[in-house]
Design a protein around this motif. Structure first.
Motif, mmCIF file in Angstrom:
data_model
loop_
_atom_site.group_PDB
_atom_site.id
_atom_site.type_symbol
_atom_site.label_atom_id
_atom_site.label_comp_id
_atom_site.label_asym_id
_atom_site.label_seq_id
_atom_site.Cartn_x
_atom_site.Cartn_y
_atom_site.Cartn_z
ATOM 1 N N ARG A 124 7.492 7.582 -8.543
ATOM 2 C CA ARG A 124 8.004 8.638 -7.668
ATOM 3 C C ARG A 124 7.915 8.242 -6.202
ATOM 4 O O ARG A 124 8.752 8.633 -5.388
ATOM 5 C CB ARG A 124 7.215 9.932 -7.905
ATOM 6 N N ASN A 125 6.893 7.464 -5.863
ATOM 7 C CA ASN A 125 6.715 7.034 -4.474
ATOM 8 C C ASN A 125 7.068 5.561 -4.266
ATOM 9 O O ASN A 125 6.894 5.038 -3.172
ATOM 10 C CB ASN A 125 5.253 7.265 -4.052
ATOM 11 N N PHE A 126 7.541 4.925 -5.338
ATOM 12 C CA PHE A 126 7.893 3.507 -5.240
ATOM 13 C C PHE A 126 9.255 3.374 -4.552
ATOM 14 O O PHE A 126 10.186 4.113 -4.836
ATOM 15 C CB PHE A 126 7.954 2.897 -6.645
ATOM 16 N N ASN A 141 2.073 -7.109 2.873
ATOM 17 C CA ASN A 141 1.844 -8.266 2.011
ATOM 18 C C ASN A 141 3.072 -8.558 1.163
ATOM 19 O O ASN A 141 3.732 -7.632 0.677
ATOM 20 C CB ASN A 141 0.630 -8.013 1.108
ATOM 21 N N TYR A 142 3.388 -9.833 1.004
ATOM 22 C CA TYR A 142 4.463 -10.273 0.128
ATOM 23 C C TYR A 142 3.829 -10.821 -1.157
ATOM 24 O O TYR A 142 2.993 -11.733 -1.110
ATOM 25 C CB TYR A 142 5.301 -11.361 0.804
ATOM 26 N N ASN A 200 4.042 -1.722 -4.101
ATOM 27 C CA ASN A 200 4.510 -0.342 -4.038
ATOM 28 C C ASN A 200 5.941 -0.272 -3.513
ATOM 29 O O ASN A 200 6.449 0.805 -3.199
ATOM 30 C CB ASN A 200 3.581 0.528 -3.189
ATOM 31 N N ALA A 201 6.595 -1.452 -3.425
ATOM 32 C CA ALA A 201 7.986 -1.498 -2.979
ATOM 33 C C ALA A 201 8.596 -2.857 -3.342
ATOM 34 O O ALA A 201 7.884 -3.833 -3.608
ATOM 35 C CB ALA A 201 8.084 -1.265 -1.470
ATOM 36 N N VAL A 226 6.525 -6.253 -2.622
ATOM 37 C CA VAL A 226 5.763 -6.177 -1.371
ATOM 38 C C VAL A 226 4.843 -4.956 -1.380
ATOM 39 O O VAL A 226 5.004 -4.033 -2.179
ATOM 40 C CB VAL A 226 6.696 -6.083 -0.147
ATOM 41 N N VAL A 227 3.881 -4.995 -0.479
ATOM 42 C CA VAL A 227 3.027 -3.831 -0.221
ATOM 43 C C VAL A 227 3.400 -3.305 1.147
ATOM 44 O O VAL A 227 3.378 -4.057 2.134
ATOM 45 C CB VAL A 227 1.531 -4.203 -0.258
ATOM 46 N N ILE A 228 3.793 -2.044 1.216
ATOM 47 C CA ILE A 228 4.198 -1.453 2.494
ATOM 48 C C ILE A 228 3.237 -0.334 2.873
ATOM 49 O O ILE A 228 2.560 0.250 2.010
ATOM 50 C CB ILE A 228 5.639 -0.923 2.447
#
Length: 235
Positions: A124-126, A141-142, A200-201, A226-228
């Protein structure tokens, strides 16, 4: 004296079919309704040839008992008959192995369902994008390239081609919808794989289409996990 059904305890109508069965050395008579249940069950026990058949039959007996379709005494005699089959064939160790495998499979299925529920909540938040950033977010982060593949079964391409219009080269909405659903499924697989990495993305999402022999079409969704983090507007 009226005859009584061994299982349900009801009087047996002498004008209606009833069955006598010998179960583990004990003979009993069954009413028409109960005989329809236990005659096939006893035949099933007689024809057991492997561990899987044994376990399926045991499950059937327990089901009948749990649903008040088999009394305790009858259940005990039937299980004793079943265990005679077990000992006669020397299946004791194989049964233990089978049950361990079955338990492991059930636990894996349970974990899979729990993971699927977690994915639904997290998704839902991705966030996903064909671009390389998100407005209002910073990439912290990649985590590397990820992909998600889905394969369409045999016959799709030929079926698709057969439905092309000879005059205009247009195709029905049915196939357009099918392709759209396959792309969504590939994107779902891509998202799950990215989540497994802790993302999370996903940025740079694109789709590739591959054709194989026997009219099989593959759809691959690709991107970078990635992490956003949302930018604090107060800073």
């Amino acid at each position: 004296m009226a005859k009584i059904c061994w299982n349900c305890g009801k009087k047996i109508n002498p004008l209606v079919y009833s069955a006598k069965m010998n179960i583990h050395g004990v003979e009993g008579e069954f009413c028409n309704k109960c005989s329809d249940t236990f005659e096939p069950l006893m035949r099933q026990i007689d024809t057991i040839s492997n561990v899987r058949d044994y376990e399926n039959t045991l499950d059937r007996i327990n089901y009948l008992f749990e649903n008040n379709l088999c009394n305790q005494e009858l259940k005990d005699y039937i299980i004793e008959e079943l265990e005679d089959k077990l000992r006669l064939n020397g299946w004791e160790e194989k049964i233990l192995e089978y049950r361990e495998e079955k338990k492991e499979k059930e636990e894996n299925e349970k974990r899979k369902k729990e993971i699927d529920v977690a994915y639904k909540q997290l998704s839902r938040n991705f966030k996903t994008t064909t671009g390389y950033d998100f407005q209002g977010y910073v990439i912290e982060n990649y985590l590397g390239i990820v992909s998600g593949e889905v394969v369409l079964g045999t016959g799709f391409i030929s079926e698709f081609t057969a439905n092309l219009s000879d005059l205009f080269g247009t195709y029905s909405n049915t196939f357009s919808e099918k392709m759209r659903s396959v792309k969504e499924e590939a994107l779902n697989v891509l998202t799950k794989n990215a989540m497994m990495k802790g993302a999370n993305a996903i940025i740079g999402v694109d789709f590739d289409y591959l054709t194989f022999s026997n009219n099989i079409l593959g759809v691959s969704a690709n991107g970078t996990a990635v992490v956003i983090k949302k930018i604090d507007e107060g800073n």
